[in-house]
Enzyme design. Structure first.
Site, PDB file in Angstrom:
ATOM      1  N   TYR A 198     -49.926   4.687  15.279  1.00 29.67           N
ATOM      2  CA  TYR A 198     -49.914   5.667  16.364  1.00 29.67           C
ATOM      3  C   TYR A 198     -50.244   4.995  17.674  1.00 29.67           C
ATOM      4  O   TYR A 198     -50.907   3.951  17.715  1.00 29.67           O
ATOM      5  CB  TYR A 198     -50.851   6.828  16.037  1.00 29.67           C
ATOM      6  CG  TYR A 198     -52.243   6.798  16.656  1.00 29.67           C
ATOM      7  CD1 TYR A 198     -53.108   5.722  16.463  1.00 29.67           C
ATOM      8  CD2 TYR A 198     -52.699   7.869  17.416  1.00 29.67           C
ATOM      9  CE1 TYR A 198     -54.385   5.732  17.013  1.00 29.67           C
ATOM     10  CE2 TYR A 198     -53.969   7.880  17.965  1.00 29.67           C
ATOM     11  CZ  TYR A 198     -54.798   6.800  17.766  1.00 29.67           C
ATOM     12  OH  TYR A 198     -56.051   6.791  18.305  1.00 29.67           O
ATOM     13  N   PHE A 300     -56.346   4.543  25.464  1.00 29.53           N
ATOM     14  CA  PHE A 300     -55.129   3.906  24.947  1.00 29.53           C
ATOM     15  C   PHE A 300     -55.505   3.213  23.645  1.00 29.53           C
ATOM     16  O   PHE A 300     -56.533   2.520  23.602  1.00 29.53           O
ATOM     17  CB  PHE A 300     -54.583   2.840  25.903  1.00 29.53           C
ATOM     18  CG  PHE A 300     -53.600   1.913  25.213  1.00 29.53           C
ATOM     19  CD1 PHE A 300     -52.261   2.241  25.159  1.00 29.53           C
ATOM     20  CD2 PHE A 300     -54.027   0.751  24.578  1.00 29.53           C
ATOM     21  CE1 PHE A 300     -51.344   1.404  24.486  1.00 29.53           C
ATOM     22  CE2 PHE A 300     -53.125  -0.082  23.907  1.00 29.53           C
ATOM     23  CZ  PHE A 300     -51.789   0.249  23.861  1.00 29.53           C
ATOM     24  N   GLU A 301     -54.675   3.402  22.646  1.00 35.08           N
ATOM     25  CA  GLU A 301     -54.863   2.676  21.398  1.00 35.08           C
ATOM     26  C   GLU A 301     -53.514   2.597  20.724  1.00 35.08           C
ATOM     27  O   GLU A 301     -52.775   3.585  20.757  1.00 35.08           O
ATOM     28  CB  GLU A 301     -55.741   3.507  20.445  1.00 35.08           C
ATOM     29  CG  GLU A 301     -57.144   3.080  20.300  1.00 35.08           C
ATOM     30  CD  GLU A 301     -57.969   4.011  19.384  1.00 35.08           C
ATOM     31  OE1 GLU A 301     -59.165   3.811  19.344  1.00 35.08           O
ATOM     32  OE2 GLU A 301     -57.408   4.911  18.720  1.00 35.08           O
ATOM     33  N   ILE A 302     -53.211   1.451  20.151  1.00 35.97           N
ATOM     34  CA  ILE A 302     -52.132   1.436  19.161  1.00 35.97           C
ATOM     35  C   ILE A 302     -52.806   0.949  17.894  1.00 35.97           C
ATOM     36  O   ILE A 302     -53.398  -0.136  17.891  1.00 35.97           O
ATOM     37  CB  ILE A 302     -50.976   0.499  19.554  1.00 35.97           C
ATOM     38  CG1 ILE A 302     -50.294   1.033  20.815  1.00 35.97           C
ATOM     39  CG2 ILE A 302     -49.970   0.397  18.405  1.00 35.97           C
ATOM     40  CD1 ILE A 302     -49.078   0.228  21.250  1.00 35.97           C
TER      41      ILE A 302
END
Ligand code: GDP
Ligand code: MN
Length: 421
Positions: A198, A300-302
């Site tokens: 995600y 923000f994160e992946i």
């Protein structure tokens, strides 16, 4: 030899000073031992720099995204938002679509604790674009609200107290529910369950470089589990006992030492046995060492959601959730994700998107490479203020730093960056 007994009428300080004079060698020896002990203790928290480095940018400069049209990962954009944030949601979506997703076409899921308004769905749906895969979902009640073991009177009292002390969002009940949801539930939401990776997006953020390769494919190819753009300092009053709880968890489950965990610690100069007394202060572990307050900026994160869905992360979350600090304190999902990643992941499983410029609120990340001299000094990420006109290489593609937003100082990034070389 003069007697050390206090003579009638003599001052107690004078007798103390006499004791010191006659035992000065012993006192000096003890002081030196304590100093050496403190020095050795500090040295134990040095972070060794691995060679070769473990986390280079996936690419630098511009790629041709069209060459990259076939391979896709199981991945989704997720935005948690309120109906009132429609304007910010649209601007974030436009930024992500223009800089990246118009070329790649990944689906979006929007989550809300309330029903979405038609207005939000129409405007945001339009921003994503015709024919895109977009879902507007509501969060089930079991994922948003007090669990039964929380004493709600105590929680409300703590919130009032945090509000009185001026702790940002401390008095806002919904913010506490939000942090708990983002810490322990989003990855189990039915709309996210079909996906592995995600990319978290918040309203009113923007990306300041073109993103011309597929970060999900690269995360998978390099076995990365958690990606971030920057790390900065948490405000200590929001999480006074979090670090100790996690440190106790590490002891209880006998987790091995890791350089990432060490990188989160600012070891105390206080010698044994006095060091332990510091443990009563906030943001310290049970040994008395201080968390340096560094954490990844989780707006923000992946990430690989299977990391969060794994037994280890779930055990961490349950341990914290039972404690109640999401309500009695104001634990944010950023320090929870970050410290859990530092505890459970290897440095090479983290990825710093150093080639992506990013703005959240009035803070931004820019993307210049360190100079050779800085690298030689062990400074992996430069101080950006110094970077005007000195010919630094731009890491990203078509980047445009914002004129107004402040630039995040790379202090935490440099400490954490030691773990990957
Ligand atoms: P900050 O980034 O910590 O300053 O906090 P934000 O106000 O940006 O909130 C973080 C994220 O949670 C954003 O995506 C918000 O839209 C979302 N959020 C915060 N509170 C609520 C809430 O009560 N309901 C919903 N649906 N989203 C929320
Ligand atoms: Mn935000």
């Amino acid at each position: 030899m003069p007697k050390l007994l206090t003579r009638p009428g003599s001052h107690p300080l004078r007798s103390l000073s006499r004791t010191a004079q006659s035992h000065w060698k012993l006192i000096l020896a003890i002081a030196s031992l304590l100093l050496v002990e403190a020095y050795v203790h500090r040295r134990n928290y040095d972070v060794p720099r691995p060679s070769p480095p473990l986390d280079a940018p996936f690419y630098t400069g511009c790629q041709d995204p069209v060459l990259n049209t076939t391979a896709r990962e199981s991945a989704v954009f997720m935005m948690l938002a309120r109906n009132s944030e429609v304007k910010g949601a649209v601007s974030s979506v436009r930024s992500v679509q223009e800089q990246f997703n118009d070329n790649f076409g990944y689906p979006w899921v929007f989550l809300n604790d309330e029903e979405w308004t038609e207005d939000f769905k129409r405007k945001v749906g339009k921003a994503v674009g015709e024919g895109a895969d977009v879902k507007f979902e509501v969060i089930p009640k079991e994922m948003w609200g007090y669990p039964e073991w929380i004493n709600q009177d105590r929680a409300k009292k703590s919130m009032q107290d945090m509000k009185n002390r001026g702790i940002q969002y401390g008095g806002l009940e919904s913010y506490h529910h939000m942090c708990r949801f983002q810490s322990g539930f989003f990855y189990d939401h039915p709309a996210l369950l079909p996906y592995k990776y995600y990319w978290r997006v918040e309203p009113s953020i923007s990306f300041t470089c073109a993103i011309t390769y597929d970060p999900f494919v690269e995360m998978a190819r390099h076995k990365k589990r958690y990606g971030y753009t920057t790390a900065l300092w948490e405000r200590g009053q929001t999480v006074p006992s979090l670090f100790r709880k996690l440190s106790l968890f590490r002891n209880e489950y006998r987790l091995p030492n890791s350089t990432l965990w060490t990188a989160m610690i600012d070891a105390s100069w206080m010698p044994w046995p006095f060091r332990r007394m510091l443990a009563a202060l906030r943001n310290r572990d049970e040994r008395g060492d201080l968390w340096n307050m560094c954490h990844f900026w989780s707006n923000f994160e992946i990430a690989d959601m299977d990391f969060f869905r794994g037994d280890a992360y779930r055990a961490v979350f349950d341990y914290l959730d039972r404690d109640g600090g999401f309500y009695y304190e104001r634990w944010g999902d950023a320090p929870v994700h970050s410290l859990a990643a530092a505890m459970l992941l290897q440095p090479q499983e983290l990825h710093h998107f150093s080639d992506w410029g990013y703005i959240h609120d009035d803070l931004q990340v820019c993307t210049f490479a360190s100079t050779e001299q800085e690298k030689a000094r062990g400074v992996k990420i430069p101080k950006y203020e110094d970077s005007d006109g000195d010919g630094r290489k731009e890491l990203g593609c078509r980047c445009k730093c914002d004129d107004k937003a402040r630039i995040v100082e790379p202090v935490c990034l440099n400490r954490i960056g030691l773990t990957t070389g």
